[in-house]
Design a protein around this motif. Structure first.
Motif, PDB file in Angstrom:
ATOM      1  N   GLU A  93     -76.642 -26.165  19.249  1.00  0.00           N
ATOM      2  CA  GLU A  93     -77.474 -25.552  20.284  1.00  0.00           C
ATOM      3  C   GLU A  93     -76.620 -24.762  21.270  1.00  0.00           C
ATOM      4  OE1 GLU A  93     -80.603 -24.201  22.300  1.00  0.00           O
ATOM      5  OE2 GLU A  93     -80.665 -25.306  20.397  1.00  0.00           O
ATOM      6  N   ALA A  94     -75.462 -25.316  21.647  1.00  0.00           N
ATOM      7  CA  ALA A  94     -74.558 -24.612  22.561  1.00  0.00           C
ATOM      8  C   ALA A  94     -74.041 -23.325  21.925  1.00  0.00           C
ATOM      9  CB  ALA A  94     -73.392 -25.514  22.945  1.00  0.00           C
ATOM     10  N   ALA A  95     -73.784 -23.366  20.623  1.00  0.00           N
ATOM     11  CA  ALA A  95     -73.292 -22.173  19.923  1.00  0.00           C
ATOM     12  C   ALA A  95     -74.340 -21.071  19.915  1.00  0.00           C
ATOM     13  CB  ALA A  95     -72.893 -22.536  18.501  1.00  0.00           C
ATOM     14  N   ARG A  96     -75.603 -21.448  19.852  1.00  0.00           N
ATOM     15  CA  ARG A  96     -76.668 -20.435  19.898  1.00  0.00           C
ATOM     16  C   ARG A  96     -76.677 -19.724  21.250  1.00  0.00           C
ATOM     17  NH1 ARG A  96     -79.424 -24.809  17.265  1.00  0.00           N
ATOM     18  NH2 ARG A  96     -79.832 -24.318  15.054  1.00  0.00           N
ATOM     19  N   ARG A  97     -76.351 -20.467  22.320  1.00  0.00           N
ATOM     20  CA  ARG A  97     -76.316 -19.863  23.657  1.00  0.00           C
ATOM     21  C   ARG A  97     -75.042 -19.047  23.869  1.00  0.00           C
ATOM     22  NH1 ARG A  97     -77.263 -25.193  25.179  1.00  0.00           N
ATOM     23  NH2 ARG A  97     -75.237 -25.212  26.255  1.00  0.00           N
ATOM     24  N   ILE A  98     -73.904 -19.622  23.457  1.00  0.00           N
ATOM     25  CA  ILE A  98     -72.607 -19.006  23.739  1.00  0.00           C
ATOM     26  C   ILE A  98     -72.277 -17.910  22.739  1.00  0.00           C
ATOM     27  CG2 ILE A  98     -70.114 -19.491  23.761  1.00  0.00           C
ATOM     28  CD1 ILE A  98     -70.794 -22.212  25.001  1.00  0.00           C
ATOM     29  N   GLY A  99     -72.687 -18.120  21.488  1.00  0.00           N
ATOM     30  CA  GLY A  99     -72.410 -17.143  20.443  1.00  0.00           C
ATOM     31  C   GLY A  99     -71.327 -17.609  19.486  1.00  0.00           C
ATOM     32  N   LEU A 100     -71.272 -16.966  18.335  1.00  0.00           N
ATOM     33  CA  LEU A 100     -70.282 -17.255  17.307  1.00  0.00           C
ATOM     34  C   LEU A 100     -69.412 -16.022  17.073  1.00  0.00           C
ATOM     35  CD1 LEU A 100     -72.590 -19.164  14.798  1.00  0.00           C
ATOM     36  CD2 LEU A 100     -70.704 -20.155  16.118  1.00  0.00           C
ATOM     37  N   PRO A 101     -68.148 -16.229  16.659  1.00  0.00           N
ATOM     38  CA  PRO A 101     -67.494 -17.513  16.404  1.00  0.00           C
ATOM     39  C   PRO A 101     -67.245 -18.290  17.695  1.00  0.00           C
ATOM     40  CG  PRO A 101     -65.906 -15.742  16.242  1.00  0.00           C
ATOM     41  CD  PRO A 101     -67.245 -15.087  16.400  1.00  0.00           C
ATOM     42  N   ALA A 102     -67.009 -19.595  17.528  1.00  0.00           N
ATOM     43  CA  ALA A 102     -66.740 -20.472  18.665  1.00  0.00           C
ATOM     44  C   ALA A 102     -65.616 -21.432  18.296  1.00  0.00           C
ATOM     45  CB  ALA A 102     -67.998 -21.251  19.051  1.00  0.00           C
ATOM     46  N   VAL A 103     -65.009 -22.002  19.320  1.00  0.00           N
ATOM     47  CA  VAL A 103     -63.915 -22.959  19.126  1.00  0.00           C
ATOM     48  C   VAL A 103     -64.419 -24.356  19.444  1.00  0.00           C
ATOM     49  CG1 VAL A 103     -61.605 -23.646  19.869  1.00  0.00           C
ATOM     50  CG2 VAL A 103     -62.192 -21.223  19.728  1.00  0.00           C
ATOM     51  N   LEU A 104     -64.119 -25.304  18.571  1.00  0.00           N
ATOM     52  CA  LEU A 104     -64.411 -26.713  18.808  1.00  0.00           C
ATOM     53  C   LEU A 104     -63.103 -27.407  19.177  1.00  0.00           C
ATOM     54  CD1 LEU A 104     -66.757 -27.397  15.767  1.00  0.00           C
ATOM     55  CD2 LEU A 104     -67.451 -27.391  18.163  1.00  0.00           C
ATOM     56  N   LYS A 105     -63.075 -28.046  20.365  1.00  0.00           N
ATOM     57  CA  LYS A 105     -61.853 -28.675  20.858  1.00  0.00           C
ATOM     58  C   LYS A 105     -62.116 -30.130  21.229  1.00  0.00           C
ATOM     59  CE  LYS A 105     -59.591 -26.316  23.951  1.00  0.00           C
ATOM     60  NZ  LYS A 105     -59.285 -25.513  25.171  1.00  0.00           N
ATOM     61  N   PRO A 106     -61.148 -31.019  20.986  1.00  0.00           N
ATOM     62  CA  PRO A 106     -61.279 -32.396  21.474  1.00  0.00           C
ATOM     63  C   PRO A 106     -61.269 -32.412  22.998  1.00  0.00           C
ATOM     64  CG  PRO A 106     -59.517 -32.200  19.837  1.00  0.00           C
ATOM     65  CD  PRO A 106     -59.894 -30.815  20.241  1.00  0.00           C
ATOM     66  N   ASP A 107     -61.794 -33.487  23.595  1.00  0.00           N
ATOM     67  CA  ASP A 107     -61.764 -33.597  25.054  1.00  0.00           C
ATOM     68  C   ASP A 107     -60.389 -34.013  25.563  1.00  0.00           C
ATOM     69  OD1 ASP A 107     -61.713 -36.219  24.251  1.00  0.00           O
ATOM     70  OD2 ASP A 107     -63.559 -36.812  25.266  1.00  0.00           O
ATOM     71  N   ARG A 108     -59.459 -34.243  24.658  1.00  0.00           N
ATOM     72  CA  ARG A 108     -58.051 -34.423  25.015  1.00  0.00           C
ATOM     73  C   ARG A 108     -57.248 -33.664  23.967  1.00  0.00           C
ATOM     74  NH1 ARG A 108     -56.781 -40.731  23.371  1.00  0.00           N
ATOM     75  NH2 ARG A 108     -57.891 -40.746  21.387  1.00  0.00           N
ATOM     76  N   THR A 109     -56.310 -32.861  24.398  1.00  0.00           N
ATOM     77  CA  THR A 109     -55.576 -32.018  23.463  1.00  0.00           C
ATOM     78  C   THR A 109     -54.086 -32.277  23.573  1.00  0.00           C
ATOM     79  OG1 THR A 109     -55.397 -30.209  25.069  1.00  0.00           O
ATOM     80  CG2 THR A 109     -57.309 -30.201  23.602  1.00  0.00           C
ATOM     81  N   SER A 110     -53.395 -32.043  22.474  1.00  0.00           N
ATOM     82  CA  SER A 110     -51.942 -32.175  22.442  1.00  0.00           C
ATOM     83  C   SER A 110     -51.405 -31.275  21.343  1.00  0.00           C
ATOM     84  CB  SER A 110     -51.530 -33.625  22.185  1.00  0.00           C
ATOM     85  OG  SER A 110     -50.116 -33.742  22.138  1.00  0.00           O
ATOM     86  N   GLY A 111     -50.800 -30.173  21.742  1.00  0.00           N
ATOM     87  CA  GLY A 111     -50.187 -29.285  20.770  1.00  0.00           C
ATOM     88  C   GLY A 111     -51.152 -28.565  19.858  1.00  0.00           C
ATOM     89  N   GLY A 112     -52.426 -28.506  20.234  1.00  0.00           N
ATOM     90  CA  GLY A 112     -53.401 -27.790  19.415  1.00  0.00           C
ATOM     91  C   GLY A 112     -53.984 -28.595  18.269  1.00  0.00           C
TER      92      GLY A 112
END
Length: 364
Positions: A93-112
């Protein structure tokens, strides 16, 4: 018996740090990568020894999506559209609002690690589970900004900040064993951006002021059509440390500690380029003797066994052009592979590496 180098865990890292602090009677801890989103670990270190830099509360603020986006808006820094999602349906649903392509990221990141690019709703449904496995409670769906990956290294006092360097980031180099699509592979310092450089420096300095950060700070961004889009803020020492020191002739630890006393450095110009690449294991391997390779860093003891996808070491080079510095790093990486069972097989591999790593700079 052979030592085994495995992926780190926050608890093991804190345990080792506390043990070393007691043994060496440390007066404080300098935080590098890996603990940005591990608030409990940061609190434990701060209570037991003391953090020399941002406090756990400042870490939390710098890693809060809402706090950073609000500070960025007030600082004149562009940010990609983003949403927090707990289920694949919410992400779609968020992708429909924001548009594609999109990035999916963890809520904690380390080195990508754990970051995926979704180009369709089917990609979002399929990749959500992978990304969620790296998260605590939710997944960040973010507008995809295609451009040059970069960062700014700053020194801040909590009230003011100075941008020391702009750096080109190198991500996802499969030829050096980095299998994560957006996984950190290295960097080149400095990054020249022409007229946009001063605007980016000033905006990042203002961002640090509004977030009240102290010490060595890194701001990651993507440059598209001369405009910088904020990706994340790292309120600690960054992997660019050695390149910044080599290119600018400064000691970032000294600048960091001086900033904690309210002193900011004078602007310095780079005298050369510095490149650093991380060499990852392409398969389980045993490390040979690497100390005779010039510029090798983060070296494990000979005989250490390293799992596939784990870092073997890093290599560092300096030169008068970014191309020369990168080429030298690639040659050193080949030497490392030759001493860890396998090697880069062809001259063409080196050419493709150089082309991919410099692609962002050419776009600018």
């Amino acid at each position: 018996s052979l030592q085994s180098l495995r992926f780190w865990s926050p608890s093991r890292l804190v345990e080792a740090a506390l043990k070393a602090a007691v043994e060496h009677r440390a007066q404080g801890v300098l935080v590098a990568g890996g603990l940005d989103d591990e608030l409990d670990a940061l609190v434990s270190l701060d209570r037991a020894v003391g953090l020399l830099g941002c406090s756990p509360r400042e870490f939390k603020r710098a890693r809060s999506l809402r706090a950073v986006m609000e500070a960025a808006a007030r600082s004149g820094v562009a940010t990609p559209k983003a949403a927090l999602c707990r289920t694949p349906g919410e992400a779609a649903e968020a992708a429909r609002r924001i548009g594609l392509p999109a990035v999916l990221k963890p809520d904690r990141t380390s080195g990508g690690y754990g970051i995926r690019v979704a180009r369709s709703l089917e990609d979002i449904i399929r990749e959500f589970k992978v990304v969620a496995s790296h998260s605590r409670s939710h997944v960040v769906l973010q507008e995809y900004i295609e451009g040059a990956d970069a960062s700014v290294s700053l020194i801040a006092t909590g009230q003011d900040a100075v941008a020391v360097s702009l750096n080109q980031q190198i991500l996802g180099l499969r030829e050096l064993g980095q299998l994560e699509p957006l996984g950190y592979s290295g960097n080149i310092t400095p990054l020249r951006l022409g007229r946009a450089e001063s605007e980016i420096r000033e905006a990042c300095e203002e961002l640090c002021r509004r977030l009240g950060l102290r010490g060595s700070i890194g701001v990651d961004f993507v440059v598209r059509d001369g405009e910088a889009y904020l990706m994340e803020v790292n309120p600690r020492f960054q992997a660019t440390l050695e390149c910044v020191e080599e290119a600018y002739g400064v000691n970032l630890v000294e600048l960091h500690l001086s900033a904690l006393e309210g002193k900011l450095p004078e602007p310095v110009k780079a005298s050369r380029y510095a490149a650093r690449l991380i060499v990852y294991a392409k398969q389980p391997c045993r490390v040979g003797y690497l100390h005779d390779i010039s510029g090798v860093r983060d070296v494990p003891p000979p005989g250490t066994t390293i799992e596939k996808r784990a870092p073997v070491c890093s290599v560092l080079s300096t030169a008068q052009t970014p191309e020369q510095a990168l080429r030298s790093c690639l040659e050193k990486a080949r030497e490392v592979y030759e001493k860890t069972v396998y090697s880069i097989r062809s001259h063409e591999t080196g050419i493709s590496l150089r082309r991919k790593a410099l692609e962002g700079a050419q776009c600018l």
